[in-house]
Write a protein that holds these residues in place. Structure first.
Motif, PDB file in Angstrom:
ATOM      1  N   GLY A  37     -43.307  21.427 -17.718  1.00 47.74           N
ATOM      2  CA  GLY A  37     -42.457  22.924 -18.024  1.00 47.74           C
ATOM      3  C   GLY A  37     -41.158  23.210 -18.222  1.00 47.74           C
ATOM      4  N   ARG A  53     -33.178  29.128 -14.747  1.00 49.43           N
ATOM      5  CA  ARG A  53     -33.982  29.205 -14.291  1.00 49.43           C
ATOM      6  C   ARG A  53     -35.060  28.393 -14.199  1.00 49.43           C
ATOM      7  NH1 ARG A  53     -36.526  34.753 -16.991  1.00 49.43           N
ATOM      8  NH2 ARG A  53     -34.241  35.837 -15.819  1.00 49.43           N
ATOM      9  N   ASP A  54     -36.286  28.235 -13.204  1.00 48.16           N
ATOM     10  CA  ASP A  54     -37.662  27.173 -13.547  1.00 48.16           C
ATOM     11  C   ASP A  54     -38.663  28.001 -14.011  1.00 48.16           C
ATOM     12  OD1 ASP A  54     -38.281  28.228 -11.542  1.00 48.16           O
ATOM     13  OD2 ASP A  54     -37.322  26.293 -10.513  1.00 48.16           O
ATOM     14  N   THR A  55     -40.026  26.752 -14.427  1.00 43.30           N
ATOM     15  CA  THR A  55     -41.046  27.980 -14.354  1.00 43.30           C
ATOM     16  C   THR A  55     -41.895  26.904 -13.358  1.00 43.30           C
ATOM     17  OG1 THR A  55     -41.713  26.182 -15.927  1.00 43.30           O
ATOM     18  CG2 THR A  55     -40.753  28.179 -16.512  1.00 43.30           C
ATOM     19  N   GLY A 101     -42.761  33.877 -12.865  1.00 39.95           N
ATOM     20  CA  GLY A 101     -43.120  32.451 -13.865  1.00 39.95           C
ATOM     21  C   GLY A 101     -42.070  31.487 -12.842  1.00 39.95           C
ATOM     22  N   GLY A 102     -41.288  32.130 -12.102  1.00 40.20           N
ATOM     23  CA  GLY A 102     -40.791  30.605 -11.931  1.00 40.20           C
ATOM     24  C   GLY A 102     -39.456  31.434 -10.825  1.00 40.20           C
TER      25      GLY A 102
END
Length: 328
Positions: free
Chosen positions: A243, A261-263, A315-316
């Motif tokens: 990701g 921000r991550d996924t 999404g995350g």
């Protein structure tokens, strides 16, 4: 003073009694007696009002002294107060103040003792950890290929122990107020590059991408702040497979803001309120997680009068660190 309900009630009751006394005196003895009764009632009301004003001024002075003591900039000197209705309150307030100060001093002493103990433990553990690392290095050259994998696994565990000891020591220093911050103004891009450097290879091996957009500067301690941001990046990387981790940083009129921000699918709702608690492991936390990294990051931000928050986004997960200007 007329906003004081006690004074208003006293004036109302006193005024009514004075008028009744004046009316009774006039009906019995004429206007002269009524004027005398009215004058006496007025004098009594004035004297009562003066006495009440003096009492409330003393109370206000006592309240101001207590406020100064609570903020560590004053003391209560009972010699400045005479005997009266509030003497008992003053005595009890003094006892409470002394007790609170004793507790505060004891708490500070215990914090310093904890920081010293953690420093001693860290120093004592560093010696055997260094020795183990040296032995593993020596051993790696005398074993077959299959055993070298075990040696590498042992090295990772030793490195993890070393990180844990160092993190606990940093938390103890932050709690005791003995951590030394050396603020300087640096570009946000340089700070993020320093924070992400230790995790670049691990992210690449996991098939993860790091995208960074940064503009402006930040006033902070680079080493401590890079540690805090690195812990967040590490947390994001561990909670996702392939990701993208996106980092946006900018400087505005109030603060320097970093948004990571991550996924990885987000944070479980039941974990979100406890995410920055020490030793708390979330529902999807890796087995090797201790629950220290994010707590350390928030403590570092708070020590520089900043904030660190987390939230779920489509999404995350998203982490936002703000370091305010004119503070550090």
């Amino acid at each position: 003073m007329l906003r004081n309900p006690e004074l208003r009630r006293a004036l109302l009751v006193g005024g009514l009694l004075t008028l009744l006394a004046s009316a009774a005196a006039m009906s019995l003895s004429g206007w002269q007696a009524a004027c005398v009764a009215l004058a006496l009632g007025t004098v009594l009301l004035v004297l009562y009002g003066v006495e009440l004003c003096c009492r409330y001024r003393a109370m206000a002075r006592l309240a101001a002294d207590i406020d100064a003591v609570l903020h560590g900039s004053g003391d209560i000197h009972l010699a400045d107060y005479g005997e009266g209705e509030v003497s008992l309150l003053r005595s009890e307030v003094r006892k409470m103040t002394l007790r609170l100060r004793e507790q505060s001093a004891q708490l500070e002493k215990e914090k310093l003792q904890l920081a010293d103990a953690m420093a001693d433990i860290s120093h004592q553990m560093r010696t055997p950890l260094t020795a183990v690392n040296l032995l593993l290095t020596s051993l790696a050259g005398h074993v077959d290929e299959e055993s070298r994998g075990d040696v590498r696994a042992l090295r990772r565990q030793v490195a993890r122990m070393d990180w844990l000891v160092e993190s606990l020591l940093k938390l103890a220093k932050l709690d005791a107020g003995t951590a030394r911050f050396c603020p300087e103004t640096i570009p946000l891009s340089a700070l993020l590059a320093r924070a992400a450097e230790p995790f670049a290879i691990g992210m690449e091996l996991r098939g993860q991408q790091l995208q960074v957009e940064a503009s402006g500067n930040v006033r902070c301690d680079p080493a401590w702040t890079a540690e805090a941001l690195g812990n967040i990046l590490k947390n994001c990387s561990e909670h996702m497979q392939e990701g993208t981790i996106t980092v946006r940083a900018e400087e505005n009129a109030v603060a320097s803001v970093v948004v990571i921000r991550d996924t990885g699918g987000g944070i479980a709702p039941q974990d979100l309120p406890h995410l920055f608690e020490r030793y708390y492991k979330g529902e999807n936390a890796p087995e090797q997680s201790i629950g220290i990294g994010l707590a350390l990051s928030r403590s570092i931000a708070a020590a520089q009068n900043g904030t660190l928050t987390a939230a779920n986004v489509p999404g995350g997960a998203e982490f936002t660190m703000k370091l305010y200007k004119g503070i550090v």
